[in-house]
Design an enzyme around this catalytic site. Structure first.
Site, PDB file in Angstrom:
ATOM      1  N   TRP A 354      -0.880  -9.783   1.234  1.00 46.56           N
ATOM      2  CA  TRP A 354      -1.592  -9.071   0.171  1.00 46.56           C
ATOM      3  C   TRP A 354      -0.644  -8.266  -0.703  1.00 46.56           C
ATOM      4  CZ3 TRP A 354      -3.768  -3.616   0.708  1.00 46.56           C
ATOM      5  CH2 TRP A 354      -3.046  -2.858   1.639  1.00 46.56           C
ATOM      6  N   ASP A 355       0.586  -8.104  -0.243  1.00 47.01           N
ATOM      7  CA  ASP A 355       1.610  -7.404  -1.009  1.00 47.01           C
ATOM      8  C   ASP A 355       1.672  -7.930  -2.444  1.00 47.01           C
ATOM      9  OD1 ASP A 355       2.004  -7.237   1.761  1.00 47.01           O
ATOM     10  OD2 ASP A 355       4.152  -6.945   1.585  1.00 47.01           O
ATOM     11  N   GLU A 496      -3.628  -0.685  10.191  1.00 44.65           N
ATOM     12  CA  GLU A 496      -3.074  -1.650  11.144  1.00 44.65           C
ATOM     13  C   GLU A 496      -2.790  -1.094  12.535  1.00 44.65           C
ATOM     14  OE1 GLU A 496       0.217  -3.729   9.357  1.00 44.65           O
ATOM     15  OE2 GLU A 496      -1.119  -5.046   8.237  1.00 44.65           O
ATOM     16  N   LYS A 609      -0.465   3.924  10.554  1.00 45.23           N
ATOM     17  CA  LYS A 609       0.811   3.298  10.225  1.00 45.23           C
ATOM     18  C   LYS A 609       1.135   3.507   8.748  1.00 45.23           C
ATOM     19  CE  LYS A 609       3.058  -1.260  10.060  1.00 45.23           C
ATOM     20  NZ  LYS A 609       2.869  -2.707  10.253  1.00 45.23           N
ATOM     21  N   GLN A 610       0.108   3.403   7.897  1.00 43.31           N
ATOM     22  CA  GLN A 610       0.302   3.455   6.451  1.00 43.31           C
ATOM     23  C   GLN A 610      -1.008   3.845   5.781  1.00 43.31           C
ATOM     24  OE1 GLN A 610       1.320  -0.650   6.903  1.00 43.31           O
ATOM     25  NE2 GLN A 610      -0.229  -1.288   5.434  1.00 43.31           N
TER      26      GLN A 610
END
Length: 773
Positions: A354-355, A496, A609-610
């Site tokens: 998806w980046d 995630e 995580k993010q």
């Protein structure tokens, strides 16, 4: 040591420089100094060999699977850069003798890598060497290498061995059948390889020419064959002060190449590639480099972002990002897209995430819209793989893979490596449960249309993507009688670290966005009577679908801000315990928390995580108030380790939205230093492609304040304290705007005088050819 530019020289803001050689840090510099043109990606390993080198040459889209137990990956093709150089029988190596002068530079403006060395061997003989290398932006198949050698103290007998080394692997995995190796016309070396499973033919040619004081030395040596390799061996004697120049021109062709006819058999590739190299060799290195430089100049004229700042690193960082954004992108072919490490390393096996749609596509959408269109065409071309995956899991429509390659099938490995202590493998759930990628792709297609008004794309390709994504989300909804709403259960959100959760806020909002957009698109297509649209209406039975979508879209559960304005990340996140994360946030090493806690334990804590909810606040940024953004940013950032390169830039953009300039600037620089910072191993497996896009987003969408509110351009610029001026080009709905922003003024210009409505700092204006506020 990495020279980040001091700001004393404007030219220096185009240079990434390694000022001393450290064998332990080769991986980082091989990645950040990599060369490419979207077709070829060449990792910048040294010419001379060292333990720990990773020589990578990738060709976009040429995926292969070694055997049934492996997943598809981009194969590491034969190496063209290796050179064995001896001076009076002593091998040249920076590990031996004395390095008196050393500099290795990547010129972002020209795409050339150079290295300058003064070296003294064990007999106190001194030699000056200058290495040059480029991957042509003018000719996508061409790689050029040049070496100038000057003995400074004694006469020298110099031997050089270089050629085409096919003994390369992907971390030990061999992807090629060995093919023929031969020499044509006593000048052109050729090696043929064929991928093992995908049966893609590679034809690689190389010619080496030597000059003494600019006079060519005709065929000074012979050739040798070794296993999977072919070399030219040369021996030259020169006097002190004379210059030996080695020029090596090489080309790479594959049977996937669209510019010469996809599917051309190897026999045809042999003839075509030799004719190509013969034509190329009518010119020398410097002339071919000049042609490539001219294309780079045109790129920078269009893509320019200029920052007047007290910290020159900021300007360097955005140029570094823009350089890598171009060389990683296969803009020549709609069958391919961008891997998570670009074409700079083996990380993530060259797979597409998806980046691309969320972090990278906006750059091209607003700078080179035709390239953005090509990247979205990849998702259309692979839609059948997404349909097959949806069917496999019992859903409808298109369920895009978490990791994608050439076919659009799911490429995520199902199992991680076996734990050497327990003997058990860990299940990888992202390919099975991280579904938000399907909404991200629909979002990207719609956002592209709104900012370009490319009706041909939406008519022929984009609408089918969006409708099939919406159908997947419709089939994914589950009715909750207790809450009288449709829920989405058992997913992984962008965080995630938290798996198998219900009603992840990002996922639910993006699913609702996709279905609502499908309804809007259907009404638009009917109203505009697009030529291909009626075919899609009939093929996908859209009238029936729209009736279903309208019946559910207002009843999809969207987690709302609580009394403290916090949007719960999922159904259970707010009830979990908290721990102090400071040592994990400070660590240069990623995922250190997993050395002290199991994944299950981390999943039971408020640990991210993010960016997750913060990501939602960015993607749907006009849907939430600054007050809600600030509350959630502060709450979730405290609980986020930023173990992913995707996280920092997004936090910076959202901080701008609630006027926290200090945090916005801090996170911008954090994003910029993921690859350019002091961490010596941060980029060993390749640069962080999403971070490259994130750096530009933080500048233009963050500090530049650019946003797209359902087809209306909004500008809310907020320059950080060190910046005095920001200017950039921006394509919007078919016109190129130029924006110049200072602390006290916004100036917007365009070529035409056609009126364009936009909103600046909350006020509506009509832009003719120039608007100054």
């Amino acid at each position: 040591m990495l020279n980040e530019a001091s700001g004393k020289s404007q030219e220096q803001n185009w240079m990434i420089e390694e000022t001393c050689f450290n064998e332990r840090y080769q991986g980082k510099y091989e990645s950040i100094l990599a060369l490419g043109n979207g077709y070829l990606g060449l990792r910048s390993a040294m010419e001379e060999p060292y333990i720990g080198q990773t020589r990578n040459l990738f060709v976009a889209g040429t995926y292969d699977k070694f055997d049934a137990t492996e997943v598809t990956e981009l194969p590491n093709a034969a190496d063209l850069t290796e050179m064995f150089i001896h001076f009076n029988d002593e091998p040249f190596s920076l590990k031996n003798g004395k390095v008196l002068e050393y500099s290795r530079k990547l010129n972002l403006k020209t795409g050339e890598l150079t290295r300058s060395i003064v070296w003294e061997n064990s007999r106190s003989e001194r030699y000056q060497m200058t290495f040059g290398r480029f991957v042509s932006l003018d000719d996508r198949h061409l790689i050029g290498i040049k070496v100038d050698i000057v003995p400074l103290t004694v006469p020298a007998e110099i031997t050089v061995k270089t050629g085409i080394n096919g003994r390369q692997t992907n971390s030990g995995v061999q992807h090629f059948h060995d093919g023929d190796k031969r020499v044509y016309e006593d000048r052109y070396m050729q090696l043929i390889q064929t991928t093992i499973e995908s049966n893609i033919g590679f034809v690689i040619n190389s010619r080496v020419r030597l000059y003494i004081d600019n006079k060519e030395v005709v065929n000074p040596g012979g050739y040798s064959l070794e296993r999977r390799s072919i070399y030219q061996n040369s021996k030259i004697s020169i006097d002190p002060g004379a210059t030996l120049t080695i020029e090596k021109l090489s080309n790479v062709f594959t049977s996937l190449d669209s510019d010469i006819g996809t599917g051309l058999r190897v026999e045809g590739l042999i003839k075509h590639s030799l004719e190509h190299l013969s034509e190329v060799c009518k010119m020398r290195y410097d002339s071919l480099l000049a042609n490539s430089k001219a294309k780079w100049q045109k790129y920078w004229e269009e893509a320019r972002v200029e920052i007047q700042t007290s910290d020159a690193f900021d300007q360097l960082a955005v140029r570094f990002a823009q350089y890598h954004l171009l060389i990683m992108t296969p803009f020549h072919d709609e069958r391919f897209s961008i891997g998570a490490k670009g074409l700079t390393g083996e990380g993530y096996k060259g797979h597409v995430f998806w980046d691309t749609e969320i972090f990278i596509l906006p750059y091209f959408q607003h700078t080179f819209p035709a390239i953005a269109r090509t990247l979205l065409r990849y998702r259309f071309n692979t839609i059948d793989g997404a349909r097959n995956k949806a069917h496999q899991f019992g859903y409808k429509g298109a369920m895009y893979p978490w990791e994608s390659a050439l076919s659009g099938a799911e490429e995520t490995p199902e199992w991680a490596a076996i734990n050497i202590m327990t003997g058990k493998a860990t299940r990888i759930w992202s390919g099975i449960k991280e579904h938000h990628v399907t909404a991200d792709i629909a979002y990207a297609a719609w956002n592209y249309y709104l900012s370009t008004v490319d009706e041909d794309f939406m008519n022929e390709f984009g609408s089918e993507i969006i409708f099939e994504c919406a159908e997947f989300w419709y089939s994914r909804l589950e009715w909750s009688e207790a809450k009288k709403a449709y829920h989405i259960h058992d997913v992984i959100g962008p965080d995630e670290y938290t798996e198998h959760i219900d009603n992840n806020a990002y996922t639910n909002y993006m699913a609702e966005f996709t279905i609502r957009t499908a309804i809007q698109l259907y009404e638009l297509g009917i109203r505009k009577n697009w030529s291909h649209f009626q075919h899609i209406v009939n093929q996908l039975r859209l009238e029936e679908r729209m009736a279903r979508y309208r019946g559910v879209v207002d009843r999809i559960y969207l987690p709302q801000p609580d009394a403290d304005d916090i949007i719960p990340q999922d159904d259970t996140f707010m009830s979990k315990g908290c721990i102090n994360l400071e040592k994990y946030k400070r660590s240069d090493e990623k995922q250190t928390i997993l050395k002290e806690y199991t994944r299950e334990q981390v999943g039971d804590l408020q640990v991210l995580k993010q960016a997750d909810v913060v990501m939602l606040l960015y993607v749907l940024r006009n849907r939430f108030s600054p007050k809600v953004k600030q509350a959630n940013w502060e709450y979730y950032e405290e609980r986020t380790i930023h173990d992913s390169s995707l996280s920092a830039a997004v936090h910076g953009i959202v901080a701008n939205d609630f006027n926290c300039s200090e945090a916005a600037y801090r996170f911008f620089q954090k994003a910029a230093r993921i690859d350019l910072g002091p961490n010596p191993v941060s980029s060993n497996d390749g640069i962080h492609a999403a971070s490259m896009g994130g750096i530009w987003l933080a500048v233009v969408m963050g500090f530049g304040g650019v946003s797209n509110d359902n087809g209306t351009l909004h500008l809310e610029p907020k320059l950080p304290e060190p910046w005095e001026r920001l200017s950039f080009n921006l394509w919007w709905q078919g016109e190129k705007l130029h924006l110049e922003i200072t602390k006290t003024r916004i100036k917007i210009t365009k070529a035409s005088v056609t009126g364009m409505d936009l909103i600046v700092k909350g006020n509506r204006y009509t832009l003719l050819s120039e608007l100054t506020l």
